[in-house]
Design an enzyme around this catalytic site. Structure first.
Site, PDB file in Angstrom:
ATOM      1  N   LYS A  44       0.843  -1.202   0.000  1.00 43.74           N
ATOM      2  CA  LYS A  44       0.000   0.000   0.000  1.00 43.74           C
ATOM      3  C   LYS A  44       0.874   1.246   0.000  1.00 43.74           C
ATOM      4  O   LYS A  44       1.907   1.296   0.685  1.00 43.74           O
ATOM      5  CB  LYS A  44      -0.919  -0.024   1.226  1.00 43.74           C
ATOM      6  CG  LYS A  44      -1.949   1.104   1.254  1.00 43.74           C
ATOM      7  CD  LYS A  44      -2.858   0.976   2.472  1.00 43.74           C
ATOM      8  CE  LYS A  44      -3.893   2.104   2.504  1.00 43.74           C
ATOM      9  NZ  LYS A  44      -4.814   1.994   3.658  1.00 43.74           N
ATOM     10  N   SER A  79      -9.813   2.424   2.673  1.00 44.71           N
ATOM     11  CA  SER A  79      -8.853   3.103   1.809  1.00 44.71           C
ATOM     12  C   SER A  79      -7.895   2.144   1.090  1.00 44.71           C
ATOM     13  O   SER A  79      -7.242   2.532   0.123  1.00 44.71           O
ATOM     14  CB  SER A  79      -8.035   4.089   2.649  1.00 44.71           C
ATOM     15  OG  SER A  79      -7.252   3.413   3.613  1.00 44.71           O
ATOM     16  N   SER A  90     -10.450   0.227   7.007  1.00 39.91           N
ATOM     17  CA  SER A  90      -9.831   0.325   5.680  1.00 39.91           C
ATOM     18  C   SER A  90      -9.137  -0.936   5.190  1.00 39.91           C
ATOM     19  O   SER A  90      -8.674  -0.989   4.054  1.00 39.91           O
ATOM     20  CB  SER A  90      -8.831   1.487   5.653  1.00 39.91           C
ATOM     21  OG  SER A  90      -9.515   2.711   5.616  1.00 39.91           O
TER      22      SER A  90
END
Length: 495
Positions: free
Chosen positions: A78, A158, A182
């Site tokens: 990420k 997210s 998330s």
């Protein structure tokens, strides 16, 4: 060998040790899958040269017999994790061009154990979002589609790029972060497993901060066993993070016996929300019955302050974000606005932040500054912290009464279309976190397990909430649930 990217971590680990294929073979398959996945927009940066180099090093370790479980496993990272010399922007224009001269603790530990980095993954800007639509890279796209409908769907947020990459078999697993859901929400939207560990279990050092008392890194994988394997590499005490817990690292995989006889599973009545789709209600009931059939005892529990969790979260998280994001000012790194003659440092700050931050980040920074301001601190921030304490005490009481895990839905719906909520009140988007934020406010571990498909053929997830520091026990219950459900659906390849 072209299907190697579809393997789980555990199957890849076994195949590498048997010599069925090499880490280089595995990496090449994932690099090819990632290179042909532009329509998913899951990757924000590809690192093929580094991946090949790391794979070759992993093969040398495998040959020498010095290979941890994650050795040779290709991962996506990420864009919130600092990776030395590799673009790390937190999906924000304000960090344009930033290449950290250091590595986050979590990724350092994964590389220490021989994992391979394929590249960086798309996400909501500064992890603020539930649909990956706030990213400067544009939205990541869910590999799943509704039956008979070609509309692009969100993979959630997210950690949307991480979810899309794992569900689309672009990598074997990915790192995510979870501030209010998330990891778990995008995992549920894409039919994968997502684990949010106990707060303090994973070091936050080198992870771009959103809300420091809520953020926690975790694995996003294809199975519960894979999450247990990867989590062991990610966790551990770190002196560089004052919130990191100095506790031994358990063997999470060894805890996966599948035996949950005698365990007590709590079903919280407050999670039966008004307007909850019947499919979610039915899924929850089926999951509970499966755990009961596996030998667990079901009990109704009450978490009375759950109804205040979402408003408390959306006071606390923006408050911490407004403090954390004050450092992005165009002075030392990242984007700097062009200044007009006569502009001073104040104008540079204002123009840089106006250009560099997206609308959702600006919204949360302004909310955060407001609730921390003189005259409103007691009315909003202090009150939200008191509510947070009450929420944590609700969980403590339930666990003290003998409950081992709590079963809830992971999300209030299946994945929705990209752009479907663009004109809606932002609060409608925030409601996606309704089942997950309590876990972050209380600092507890949680896991989302794929549990079935809705009428449109989209995945739905169930969430298990565990006792603090007992990820192994929580994952064993998740493993029993996963085994009972037998979810094996995959999205049809269209990208």
């Amino acid at each position: 060998m072209s299907e190697l990217n579809k393997l789980t971590i555990s199957d890849a680990r076994d195949g590498l040790r048997k010599g069925d294929f090499t880490a280089r073979d595995l990496t090449d398959a994932c690099l090819a899958a990632a290179a042909g996945s532009e329509k998913l927009n899951a990757f924000s940066a590809h690192t093929p040269d580094r991946a090949v180099e790391m794979a070759d090093a992993a093969d040398a370790r495998l040959k020498a017999g010095d290979a941890p479980d994650m050795c040779g496993i290709p991962l996506g990272i990420k864009d919130l994790f600092s990776t030395e010399g590799v673009q790390t922007q937190a999906a924000s224009r304000i960090l344009d061009g930033f290449r950290p001269p250091y590595e986050s603790t979590v990724t350092s530990q994964l590389w220490r154990d021989g994992a391979v980095m394929l590249g960086k993954l798309n996400m909501d800007e500064f992890a603020m979002g539930s649909s990956n639509e706030t990213s400067t890279y544009g939205p990541a796209v869910n590999p799943w589609k509704r039956k008979g409908d070609d509309a692009a769907l969100t993979p959630g947020g997210s950690s949307g790029g991480s979810a899309a990459a794992v569900a689309g078999d672009l990598c074997l697993a990915a790192t995510g972060t979870d501030t209010g859901g998330s990891i778990r929400q995008p995992a549920a939207f894409t039919g994968i497993v997502g684990v949010k560990p106990t707060y303090g279990r994973c070091s936050r050092w080198g992870i771009v901060a959103f809300a420091s008392s809520l953020d926690q890194a975790g694995p996003m994988t294809k199975t519960v066993r894979d999450s247990a394997i990867m989590l062991k590499s990610m966790v551990g005490h770190d002196a560089k993070d004052s919130t990191s817990a100095n506790l031994p690292v358990p063997d999470f995989e060894a805890a996966l016996t599948g035996d949950i006889r005698g365990k007590t599973i709590g079903i919280p009545k407050e999670y039966r929300m008004d307007g909850m789709p019947q499919e979610i209600e039915d899924l929850w009931s089926r999951g509970a019955e499966m755990l009961k059939d596996a030998g667990a005892k079901l009990v109704d529990v009450s978490l009375p302050h759950t109804k205040y969790a979402l408003p408390a979260y959306y006071v606390i998280a923006p408050a911490e974000a407004s403090s954390n994001l004050a450092r992005y000012d165009g002075v030392k790194y990242g984007h700097r606005a062009k200044l007009a003659p006569g502009d001073g440092i104040t104008e540079m700050y204002e123009k840089t932040r106006a250009e560099g931050f997206g609308d959702e980040v600006k919204r949360r920074v302004m909310i955060g500054a407001y609730v921390l301001s003189s005259g409103f601190y007691d009315a909003y921030y202090l009150r939200a912290q008191k509510v947070r304490t009450l929420i944590r005490q609700d969980f403590e009481k339930v666990f003290a009464d003998g409950v081992d895990s709590i079963l809830t839905p992971a999300t209030p719906s299946a994945a929705f279309g990209i752009g479907e909520m663009a004109d809606a009140d932002p609060i409608k988007m925030y409601l996606n976190d309704v089942f997950t934020v309590t876990v972050n406010l209380a600092g507890l571990p949680g896991v989302s397990v794929p549990a079935g498909l809705d009428a449109d053929g989209l995945p739905l997830g169930l969430q298990l909430i565990g006792r603090p520091w007992e990820e192994g026990d929580m994952l064993n219950t998740a493993y029993a649930l996963e085994t009972a459900i037998g979810f094996s659906s995959k999205p049809e390849k269209w990208w």
